[in-house]
Motif scaffolding. Structure first.
Motif, PDB file in Angstrom:
ATOM      1  N   UNK A  84       0.809  -1.212   0.000  1.00  7.75           N
ATOM      2  CA  UNK A  84       0.000   0.000   0.000  1.00  7.75           C
ATOM      3  C   UNK A  84       0.842   1.262   0.000  1.00  7.75           C
ATOM      4  N   UNK A  85       1.967   1.244  -0.740  1.00  6.14           N
ATOM      5  CA  UNK A  85       2.877   2.377  -0.777  1.00  6.14           C
ATOM      6  C   UNK A  85       3.105   2.822  -2.221  1.00  6.14           C
ATOM      7  N   UNK A  86       3.891   3.876  -2.370  1.00 11.11           N
ATOM      8  CA  UNK A  86       4.353   4.328  -3.693  1.00 11.11           C
ATOM      9  C   UNK A  86       5.875   4.469  -3.679  1.00 11.11           C
ATOM     10  N   UNK A  87       6.535   3.656  -2.884  1.00  6.73           N
ATOM     11  CA  UNK A  87       7.980   3.767  -2.678  1.00  6.73           C
ATOM     12  C   UNK A  87       8.749   3.664  -3.990  1.00  6.73           C
ATOM     13  N   UNK A  88       8.334   2.730  -4.849  1.00 14.51           N
ATOM     14  CA  UNK A  88       9.100   2.456  -6.058  1.00 14.51           C
ATOM     15  C   UNK A  88       8.394   2.921  -7.338  1.00 14.51           C
ATOM     16  N   UNK A  89       7.355   3.714  -7.171  1.00 18.79           N
ATOM     17  CA  UNK A  89       6.570   4.115  -8.336  1.00 18.79           C
ATOM     18  C   UNK A  89       7.422   4.841  -9.380  1.00 18.79           C
ATOM     19  N   UNK A  90       8.241   5.767  -8.942  1.00 15.68           N
ATOM     20  CA  UNK A  90       9.043   6.546  -9.878  1.00 15.68           C
ATOM     21  C   UNK A  90      10.025   5.666 -10.641  1.00 15.68           C
ATOM     22  N   UNK A  91      10.733   4.775  -9.904  1.00 13.53           N
ATOM     23  CA  UNK A  91      11.703   3.902 -10.580  1.00 13.53           C
ATOM     24  C   UNK A  91      11.030   2.975 -11.582  1.00 13.53           C
ATOM     25  N   UNK A  92       9.863   2.463 -11.222  1.00 15.29           N
ATOM     26  CA  UNK A  92       9.169   1.540 -12.119  1.00 15.29           C
ATOM     27  C   UNK A  92       8.683   2.261 -13.367  1.00 15.29           C
ATOM     28  N   UNK A  93       8.036   3.401 -13.198  1.00 18.88           N
ATOM     29  CA  UNK A  93       7.535   4.153 -14.343  1.00 18.88           C
ATOM     30  C   UNK A  93       8.677   4.595 -15.248  1.00 18.88           C
ATOM     31  N   UNK A  94       9.744   5.111 -14.656  1.00 15.63           N
ATOM     32  CA  UNK A  94      10.887   5.554 -15.451  1.00 15.63           C
ATOM     33  C   UNK A  94      11.540   4.384 -16.174  1.00 15.63           C
ATOM     34  N   UNK A  95      11.666   3.252 -15.485  1.00 18.10           N
ATOM     35  CA  UNK A  95      12.275   2.081 -16.094  1.00 18.10           C
ATOM     36  C   UNK A  95      11.469   1.554 -17.267  1.00 18.10           C
ATOM     37  N   UNK A  96      10.166   1.466 -17.092  1.00 18.72           N
ATOM     38  CA  UNK A  96       9.314   0.985 -18.178  1.00 18.72           C
ATOM     39  C   UNK A  96       9.326   1.952 -19.363  1.00 18.72           C
ATOM     40  N   UNK A  97       9.303   3.239 -19.073  1.00 19.31           N
ATOM     41  CA  UNK A  97       9.334   4.234 -20.145  1.00 19.31           C
ATOM     42  C   UNK A  97      10.628   4.130 -20.942  1.00 19.31           C
ATOM     43  N   UNK A  98      11.747   3.948 -20.240  1.00 14.18           N
ATOM     44  CA  UNK A  98      13.036   3.798 -20.916  1.00 14.18           C
ATOM     45  C   UNK A  98      13.052   2.548 -21.779  1.00 14.18           C
ATOM     46  N   UNK A  99      12.573   1.433 -21.230  1.00 13.84           N
ATOM     47  CA  UNK A  99      12.565   0.176 -21.986  1.00 13.84           C
ATOM     48  C   UNK A  99      11.699   0.278 -23.226  1.00 13.84           C
ATOM     49  N   UNK A 100      10.537   0.905 -23.101  1.00 17.74           N
ATOM     50  CA  UNK A 100       9.639   1.036 -24.245  1.00 17.74           C
ATOM     51  C   UNK A 100      10.251   1.936 -25.328  1.00 17.74           C
ATOM     52  N   UNK A 101      10.989   2.957 -24.895  1.00 15.49           N
ATOM     53  CA  UNK A 101      11.641   3.845 -25.855  1.00 15.49           C
ATOM     54  C   UNK A 101      12.776   3.148 -26.599  1.00 15.49           C
ATOM     55  N   UNK A 102      13.494   2.272 -25.895  1.00 13.55           N
ATOM     56  CA  UNK A 102      14.666   1.616 -26.481  1.00 13.55           C
ATOM     57  C   UNK A 102      14.313   0.389 -27.304  1.00 13.55           C
ATOM     58  N   UNK A 103      13.228  -0.295 -26.933  1.00 13.87           N
ATOM     59  CA  UNK A 103      12.913  -1.578 -27.558  1.00 13.87           C
ATOM     60  C   UNK A 103      11.503  -1.573 -28.138  1.00 13.87           C
ATOM     61  N   UNK A 104      11.301  -0.737 -29.125  1.00 18.94           N
ATOM     62  CA  UNK A 104       9.978  -0.693 -29.766  1.00 18.94           C
ATOM     63  C   UNK A 104       9.706  -2.018 -30.469  1.00 18.94           C
TER      64      UNK A 104
END
Length: 357
Positions: A84-104
């Motif tokens: 019930x936290x948002x501790x890792x929300x930023x890392x997860x969102x940033x990581x997924x965004x980077x992966x999607x940008x690099x590996x279309x």
């Protein structure tokens, strides 16, 4: 290059592997009394121990591969969900965004439709596809690799497609996704379950040869179970519930990847990373989804949380070096490795969910 050998598939009847849901008394420490706050803290420490290995330029963790790195992000997201936290929300969102940008278009493997099976052709492949294998339709199978000449159709890609389609069906209510999930789930049900209730690995889409019968890996069964747990809710079909329950019980008690003490031995690799190290994490996560969606089956939920506690206690007592863990869950402890930490994360996070507060 994988070598395929013929394998005679026996009956996939549910009766062939119906299982007892009792907890084996030979299992090592199948309960724990840690309070919720402590379990959350243990899981958070385990995640924080691997975070310094994250290379934000490519969303991967030093020492492990692309798909394994994705599983770290999954554990981080699941931690926030369960705690019930948002501790890792930023890392997860940033990581997924980077992966999607690099590996279309990184995941276009190609699914065999009913029309493909009937015609023996598929737009992403340049060979004739077997419409049936072992007397069953190949419709619903998913190719392992996107190259035009790769003939492998395997359970992990098909299980992933089943799960994704089922979740999309649940979220959108779109029958297109429901039908896709059913077709892929049926492919595994009809072609890829052995008489012990364990999901097999690969069928060659050109000549129907099968991977060796000894190729039994936790993630094939784990991902299929996750898909079935969602599909049964989407469709309301009790046959999927029965299949899910029987396979879960069989896999949890399989001597293929664990000792009589219940501790998973698959993927123990203290000195080097390999794909098998991360398989068991996917298995544990799939079982947790089964547990969450089985509130009407307390025996199955008890079996799953007992099984996770076996792994949890083994990691903490036999394989821990501070807040890092060996990929060999029966121990001994060792210095930090990224792959060992990866494998442990889902056990630590799942323990938040499968025990009493």
């Amino acid at each position: 290059m994988f070598r395929f050998v013929p394998f005679v598939f026996l009956s996939h009847s549910l009766a062939a592997f119906a299982q007892d849901l009792g907890v084996p008394l030979t299992w090592r420490e199948f309960s724990n009394s840690r309070l919720l706050a402590e379990r959350i803290s243990i899981a958070e420490d385990a995640i924080n121990t691997i975070l310094p290995q994250l290379d934000t330029s490519d969303a991967q963790f030093n020492g492990i591969g692309y798909w394994q790195s994705g599983n770290v992000f999954s554990a981080m997201a699941n931690f926030d969900h369960l705690a019930g936290t948002t501790v890792y929300e930023t890392q997860v969102v940033d990581g997924l965004s980077t992966a999607f940008d690099l590996y279309s278009n990184f995941d276009q493997y190609g699914v065999i439709t009913t029309a493909d099976a009937s015609s023996g052709t598929q737009p992403n492949k340049d060979f004739a596809i077997a419409g049936t294998c072992f007397g069953e339709s190949m419709a619903g199978g998913v190719f392992w690799r996107p190259t035009v000449d790769d003939t492998g159709i395997n359970s992990i890609t098909t299980g992933l497609f089943t799960t994704l389609s089922a979740f999309l069906a649940e979220t959108t209510g779109d029958a297109t996704y429901t039908n896709a999930a059913i077709l892929s789930a049926q492919w595994i049900q009809n072609l890829q379950i052995n008489t012990d209730g364990i999901v097999l690995d690969t069928v060659d889409g050109a000549d129907c040869t099968r991977s060796p019968a000894s190729w039994l890996f936790t993630y094939n069964t784990g991902k299929y179970l996750e898909g079935l747990s969602v599909l049964k809710d989407v469709t309301g079909n009790s046959a999927w519930t029965t299949l899910m329950t029987d396979i879960a019980a069989a896999a949890i008690k399989s001597s293929v990847w664990e000792g009589s003490n219940g501790i998973i031995t698959e993927g123990a690799s203290p000195t080097a990373n390999n794909d098998g190290v991360g398989f068991k994490a996917i298995f544990i996560r799939g079982l947790d989804e089964v547990s969450v969606r089985s509130s009407d089956n307390s025996a199955l939920q008890i079996l799953i949380h007992s099984y996770n506690d076996v792994q949890y206690n083994a990691l903490l007592e036999l394989a821990a070096n501070g807040t890092s863990y060996s990929s060999s869950w029966p121990g001994p402890p060792q210095a930090f490795t990224t792959w060992g930490q990866l494998a442990a994360l889902d056990v630590m996070v799942t323990a938040i969910n499968t025990n009493s507060p």
